[in-house]
Every structure is written in C-alpha cells, then in structure tokens.
Enzyme design. Structure first.
Site: not given
Ligand code: AMP
Length: 372
Positions: A7, A64, A153, A214, A354
C-alpha cells in the site's frame, strides 16, 4: 500461495506478506523523502521491504490503487497498458495514484518474474447501475471531464459484506447488506448479492458521511459562497472542506474517542459533532434500505464502527419500525451480532481487513492468469 501486499502512499509504504492466507510479516516504511525518514524514495523503500522479508517462492504482489476510474471493474494483472491507464487517471486522484504507480514501477523492476496485480478502491462500485452513479449535471460536461460517482473503500465493503454473509450463514449471493465503514474516512455501501449497488462517496472521497476531517455532503453553493462572498481562494476552501471540516471542523478534534469523552463531560460542540455524525449515518441507512428494498443486515466496520458502541447505538436509534434494533448488552460487549435474536435485520460488527482482501483478489487474479 505467498503474496506480498503493498500500500504505497505519497510518503509511506505499508506492506504485509501472506503465506497460504496467514500473515507472516508486516511493516511500515515512513516519511519517505523527508529528512530523517526511513528511505530517500519509493525505490529505496521497496528495497528495504524486500530485504526485511523472505520473498522466496513469492507468487504475486498485490498493489492497492485508489482510483480505477470507469476503466477497472476488478483487480487486474499489471502490464504496460494497465500502467498507462492508471497514469491517465491521475487527474482524478492526484495524490494517490502517483504513489501507487511508483510502487508498481519499482516492484516490476525488482521482481520482474512475479505477477503484479493492481487492486482498486473503486472497482467494487463499478456494479452500481447508471442511475446510482450519474450526477444530474450537464451531460456533455460530465462526459468530457469524467464527472460521475466512483465510490471508494471498495475493498473494505466487499470484504465486510462477504464476512457478514458468513456470519448470517448464508451464501453472499442471497444477501442484502448495508455496510458502514466508519474510520477516519467514512462511507456507506448498499450491497446486493455481494455486488455494490449504491455508495456514499462520489467522484472523490469527499462526499457522503461526516468524517474525521472531511465534511461529507454539503450543498455545492457553500463553495461559491465562500469564494464570492467570503473571498476565500479555491484551494483554501478545498483545504477547509477536506482537512478542517467533519469532526475536526465542528469540534476541533478528529478523533471520535475525544469527541465522546468531551460529550460525556457536557461539551456542546462535541455533542453537536457527535449528533451530526450519527444522524448522517442514519440518513444513509434509510436511503439504502429503500435502494435495497429492505436489508438482511447492517454491518459496522473500521475504527469508529468496530469500537464505538455509542455511535452504533445512536446511528440506529429509533429504527425499530424498520426492523432494526440494537441489544445494549451485546453492543457494549462488541459482539459480532449486536441485534436481538430473531430480529428482522441483523446488526453486525465486523473488523475490516483490506490487506487480506487485496491478497485474496491478488491470488484469484494471478492464478487465473497462470491457468490461461
Ligand atoms: P481507521 O481510519 O479505521 O483506523 O479509524 C480511525 C478512527 O477510529 C480514529 O480516528 C478514532 O476516531 C476512531 N476510534 C478508534 N478507536 C475508537 C474507540 N474506542 N471509540 C471511538 N472511536 C474510535
């Protein structure tokens, strides 16, 4: 099969080595390119990874990649065409895709005989029908500038929806699940038969739920108003809505633990932030119950979803008429199923993973290729 999952971020590389599905090594190379950091560039960072783990018999590397645009609907073995396509998507993910591309380039150079697989955060949502990804804006502009919902996601939602089906003891093809990924970034997803049919993030990871820093959904007029009336430059508005909004913007702190502690102490700003956060989750649950025509389960995951009984209870409070109730004892204990026995809609808590999902997809895609 032995799989290395990478990642690559702009200043870090997270890695995890799997052997027959089990994690055998993992680590993080940080502050790449910074003075005193772990490595001067991505090339050195990956060399460090390769020196620190035993890569003998490595079957594939899974990368990823944040943005697969409209091009990638599944994980894909990397070749020159794939690299070119990911490069073309850089304008849609200017911070994330370049980092993934450097990880891919270095890994291809250092491990030329090992298949490299790109696993996209967006790919899972390519199954959403056109009515769920099309913004009602000028169609010509949208086509020309790739304006549509992509969703993010995806790896987490896919993994969690499958785990939920397992918890229910049903084939994933026969389930309708609402997955709530509530971490520092947050998104909701409606999953029918293991396929995404709606999600809350949009063209960027900015829309939908309230997040750590956010805003989630706001009327776009907020931006025009801040520009024209308040006189703020556009990049300052962007910074405000991405880094100084959400929990951070409402209460000056992006960590739900702190928000909850201050709320318990009677702090008004923290209480409002908590309420806005949970109400937004509830609104999306309602929307996705409608999109799915009822659900078998609502599943919480990621930092907040896995660890906050208070958020889970508040987000689903008052939904008994829709078949959704939370058992306080089970919720407080953090059981896998926190709804009462026999409830029409199961409420579940599933830790996301993940990297494990990237490894699974990498193995699937690379062994598929080997057979061809
Ligand atoms: P993630 O991005 O999935 O790692 O989630 C990180 C976020 O989870 C943190 O910023 C916290 O806000 C939240 N979190 C972690 N542990 C707890 C907890 N025990 N209660 C509430 N929130 C938590």
């Amino acid at each position: 099969m032995k799989i290395l999952v990478l990642n690559s971020g702009s200043s870090s590389v997270k890695y995890r080595l799997f052997d027959a599905g089990e994690t055998v090594a993992k680590g993080l190379i940080e502050r790449i390119g910074e003075p005193g950091g772990d490595a001067a560039d991505h090339s050195e960072a990956l060399r460090r990874v390769m020196e620190s783990v035993d890569l003998s018999g490595l079957g594939a590397v899974g990368h990823r990649v944040v943005h697969g645009g409209s091009v990638f609907g599944s994980a894909t073995v990397v070749d020159d065409d794939v690299v070119e396509a990911v490069e073309e998507l850089v304008p849609l993910a200017p911070l994330h895709n370049p980092a993934a591309l450097s990880g891919i380039a270095v890994a291809r150079k250092l491990l030329p005989d090992v298949p490299q697989v790109a696993v996209f955060d967006t790919a899972f949502h390519q199954s959403i029908p056109p009515s769920g990804v099309t913004y009602a804006v000028d169609a010509g502009l949208a086509a020309r500038w790739q304006i549509r919902r992509y969703g993010f996601h995806g790896t987490s939602h896919a993994y969690v929806a499958r785990q939920t089906a397992e918890l229910l003891g049903r084939p994933v093809a026969d389930t309708k699940v609402i997955t709530l990924h509530l971490g520092n970034g947050a998104s909701a997803c409606a999953v029918a038969g293991g396929r995404s049919v709606a999600t809350s993030m949009g063209m960027s990871p900015q829309s939908g739920l309230v997040m750590g820093t956010r805003s989630g959904d706001v009327d776009p007029t907020v931006i025009f108003h801040l520009h024209r009336v308040a006189g703020l430059p556009l990049d300052e508005i962007e910074r405000s809505l991405t880094r100084f909004a959400g929990l951070q913007g409402l209460a000056g702190d992006n960590d739900m633990r702190t928000i909850q502690r201050r709320r318990d102490e009677g702090d008004a700003a923290a209480t409002l932030a908590f309420d806005v956060y949970c109400r937004r989750v509830k609104e999306y649950v309602g929307m996705y119950l409608a999109v799915l025509g009822g659900a078998d389960a609502v599943t919480f995951t990621a930092g907040v979803g896995e660890n906050s009984p208070a958020v889970r209870a508040a987000a689903l409070d008052g939904l008994a008429a829709l078949g959704i109730t939370v058992d306080p004892g089970r919720n407080a204990r953090g059981d896998r199923v926190i709804s009462p026995d026999g409830a029409p809609v199961a409420v579940c808590v599933v830790p996301t993973d993940e990297e494990a999902e990237i490894a699974r997809q990498t193995e699937e895609v690379s062994s598929g290729q080997a057979r061809r």
